[in-house]
Design a protein around this motif. Structure first.
Motif, PDB file in Angstrom:
ATOM      1  N   UNK A   1       0.835  -1.209   0.000  1.00 24.73           N
ATOM      2  CA  UNK A   1       0.000   0.000   0.000  1.00 24.73           C
ATOM      3  C   UNK A   1       0.870   1.260   0.000  1.00 24.73           C
ATOM      4  N   UNK A   2       0.484   2.219  -0.816  1.00 26.35           N
ATOM      5  CA  UNK A   2       1.238   3.473  -0.887  1.00 26.35           C
ATOM      6  C   UNK A   2       1.033   4.311   0.371  1.00 26.35           C
ATOM      7  N   UNK A   3      -0.192   4.311   0.874  1.00 25.72           N
ATOM      8  CA  UNK A   3      -0.505   5.087   2.081  1.00 25.72           C
ATOM      9  C   UNK A   3      -0.801   4.133   3.234  1.00 25.72           C
ATOM     10  N   UNK A   4      -0.081   4.253   4.352  1.00 30.56           N
ATOM     11  CA  UNK A   4      -0.355   3.378   5.503  1.00 30.56           C
ATOM     12  C   UNK A   4      -1.793   3.559   5.983  1.00 30.56           C
ATOM     13  N   UNK A   5      -2.399   2.456   6.374  1.00 36.01           N
ATOM     14  CA  UNK A   5      -3.774   2.481   6.857  1.00 36.01           C
ATOM     15  C   UNK A   5      -3.823   1.638   8.122  1.00 36.01           C
ATOM     16  N   UNK A   6      -4.137   2.286   9.254  1.00 32.62           N
ATOM     17  CA  UNK A   6      -4.048   1.609  10.547  1.00 32.62           C
ATOM     18  C   UNK A   6      -4.879   0.334  10.588  1.00 32.62           C
ATOM     19  N   UNK A   7      -6.111   0.387  10.057  1.00 30.11           N
ATOM     20  CA  UNK A   7      -6.982  -0.795  10.111  1.00 30.11           C
ATOM     21  C   UNK A   7      -6.391  -1.943   9.308  1.00 30.11           C
ATOM     22  N   UNK A   8      -5.787  -1.622   8.149  1.00 31.57           N
ATOM     23  CA  UNK A   8      -5.151  -2.661   7.342  1.00 31.57           C
ATOM     24  C   UNK A   8      -3.913  -3.206   8.045  1.00 31.57           C
ATOM     25  N   UNK A   9      -3.158  -2.341   8.686  1.00 30.56           N
ATOM     26  CA  UNK A   9      -1.968  -2.787   9.406  1.00 30.56           C
ATOM     27  C   UNK A   9      -2.340  -3.698  10.570  1.00 30.56           C
TER      28      UNK A   9
END
Length: 514
Positions: free
Chosen positions: A350-358
């Motif tokens: 992912x180009x932009x970190x996403x807390x829920x995905x992490x």
């Protein structure tokens, strides 16, 4: 024949039509007790019509008015004239052409309400012009009545029959629109359905069917809404409203408690190349979730895979679906582990970190780490130790690296579970060393010495376990208290009872942090 009528005839023959008509009028209405007065009145109408046919532009209005006036005068003065109906109907057609619809109706409605007209052709003409006048006035209820009377009298496929059938269906359709606008969904649905059944044109049938379905939907008559929409989509798959029809059908199935049917329609919508991206994505989402909630496991798997393949973004939705696929697979199966790896890979890409995905990736990483932990603990220390010990050590290092990756995401719940499992990994290794097979040839003091050597080898790992548990527990200073930390406290009470033996009191004090 009187002299004046002969004079009128001569004028007519000479082409002096207006003058001839005036003379006929004098004969008809000014000569007392003239037995041919009715004939003269009709001749006046005909002469005026003949003048109208050839009058120059500047005289046409006057000629038209003269025809209408002469026709009305004949009808009034000679009510039993055999041509009265024909004359009045011809005048009604003139008035219709002039858009004087009230006057048309004033002539035709009484004609139709009275004694039967002399011929069926006159009846058809009267019904036709009356219906047309009402239609032109947007009085669709009356237009429907007269078109309905007219249609059975017409030759099938004739131009008049086609026009009357079309206007009848339009009249019913307009009435349906009025009912819809007034909020009478039930009446509107019935009228739209009738319009669809009556219409000779595919376009109106399609529109009326779609509108009928919408009104059944609005009145929560799900069964009829679904039935009409199915017929509409089957008959008009390429209609401009077909896409909207599919959406409405899917919603109808959903609201009527038929999730599997709804999911099937949503799956079709998701495949429509001409549909907007977000509409297709939402449809694909609904198809997957509805199949899943209905317990249609294989269909759900297929729908979820289709979603991920078509819509890898937005990231979170795709990640959630990957997680669902993982939970649907048998625990620790190749399929299960592959989906966990996909969650991690998608998050890393992912180009932009996403807390829920992490968080999902961290959980997936922990699950993979636990597989490595289980694999490491399953390697038994058997003779020859020189062979089994390196295998156990390599498996342990793989598990340690996996736990470190899970902890690196920085989520307290997952980090502390990973920390606890690291301690358990060392603890199990120490126990495995102590339980490992001793060489069969060792006996007595030699065996005792070998056992002491094992204890010396196991002790550092037991210390590493205690250190890992304590490191995990130390997070309490940061105001953190998790299930992983609680497990570490229990483990410490077992490994170091002198220091951590009063576990309930310690646990209560840590619980007070929350």
């Amino acid at each position: 024949m009187c002299e004046r009528q002969r004079y009128a005839d001569a004028l007519f023959d000479a082409g002096e039509l207006n003058a001839a008509a005036r003379q006929y009028t004098l004969v008809a209405y000014d000569l007392p007790a003239y037995d041919k007065a009715g004939d003269a009145a009709l001749a006046a109408v005909k002469a005026y019509r003949a003048w109208l046919a050839v009058a120059p532009a500047q005289e046409r209005d006057a000629a038209q008015q003269a025809v209408i006036a002469a026709s009305a005068q004949l009808a009034s003065v000679f009510p039993q004239h055999p041509e009265r109906s024909r004359v009045l109907l011809a005048s009604a057609e003139d008035l219709y052409a002039l858009k004087r619809y009230d006057e048309v109706l004033a002539l035709c409605v009484p004609l139709l309400a009275g004694a039967p007209l002399p011929t069926s052709s006159l009846t058809k003409k009267a019904l036709s012009v009356t219906a047309d006048a009402y239609f032109a006035q947007d009085n669709y209820a009356q237009a429907e009545i007269y078109y309905s009377k007219l249609l059975p009298m017409l030759d099938t496929e004739s131009a008049l029959q086609k026009m009357a059938a079309d206007r009848l269906s339009v009249s019913v359709y307009r009435r349906a629109e009025v009912a819809r606008d007034a909020g009478d969904n039930v009446l509107a649905a019935d009228l739209f359905m009738r319009a669809a059944q009556l219409s000779p044109t595919a376009e109106l049938r399609a529109n009326a069917s779609f509108d009928a379905a919408g009104q059944f939907y609005a009145s929560q008559n799900w069964r009829e809404a679904a039935s009409v929409l199915q017929d509409f989509l089957g008959a008009f798959p390429h209609h401009a409203m077909a896409a909207e029809g599919e959406k409405l059908l899917a919603e109808t199935y959903q609201k009527s408690g038929q999730p599997v049917l709804a999911a099937g329609v949503y799956a079709q919508i998701a495949k429509r190349g001409d549909e907007a991206f977000e509409t297709r994505r939402q449809a694909s989402t609904l198809a997957a979730r509805l199949y899943d909630s209905a317990g249609q496991t294989e269909a759900a798997r297929t729908a979820i895979r289709n979603y991920i393949a078509q819509f890898p973004a937005p990231l979170l939705e795709a990640q959630q679906f990957r997680q669902r696929l993982a939970t649907m697979a048998a625990a620790n199966s190749v399929e299960h582990l592959n989906y966990l790896r996909e969650i991690i890979a998608a998050d890393q890409a992912a180009e932009m970190p996403l807390a829920a995905s992490q968080l999902l990736a961290a959980d997936a990483s922990l699950q993979l780490a636990m597989v490595d932990v289980k694999r490491a603990n399953s390697v038994e220390l058997k003779l020859p130790i020189a062979n089994s010990l390196p295998r156990r050590q390599r498996a342990m290092q793989t598990a340690i690296d996996s736990l470190a990756r899970a902890a690196a995401y920085g989520f307290a719940d997952i980090t502390t579970i990973a920390g606890h499992e690291l301690g358990e990994l060392y603890r199990h290794f120490a126990a495995a060393l102590m339980k490992s097979e001793a060489p069969r040839e060792l006996h007595g003091d030699v065996l005792a010495e070998y056992t002491m050597l094992l204890e010396e080898q196991a002790y550092p790992f037991e210390e590493k376990a205690i250190s890992a548990f304590e490191t995990n527990l130390a997070r309490v200073r940061e105001g953190v208290w998790t299930a992983g930390m609680r497990k570490s406290l229990v483990a410490l009470a077992e490994l170091a009872p002198a220091k951590y033996g009063k576990q309930p009191e310690l646990e209560n004090s840590y619980d007070s942090l929350n």
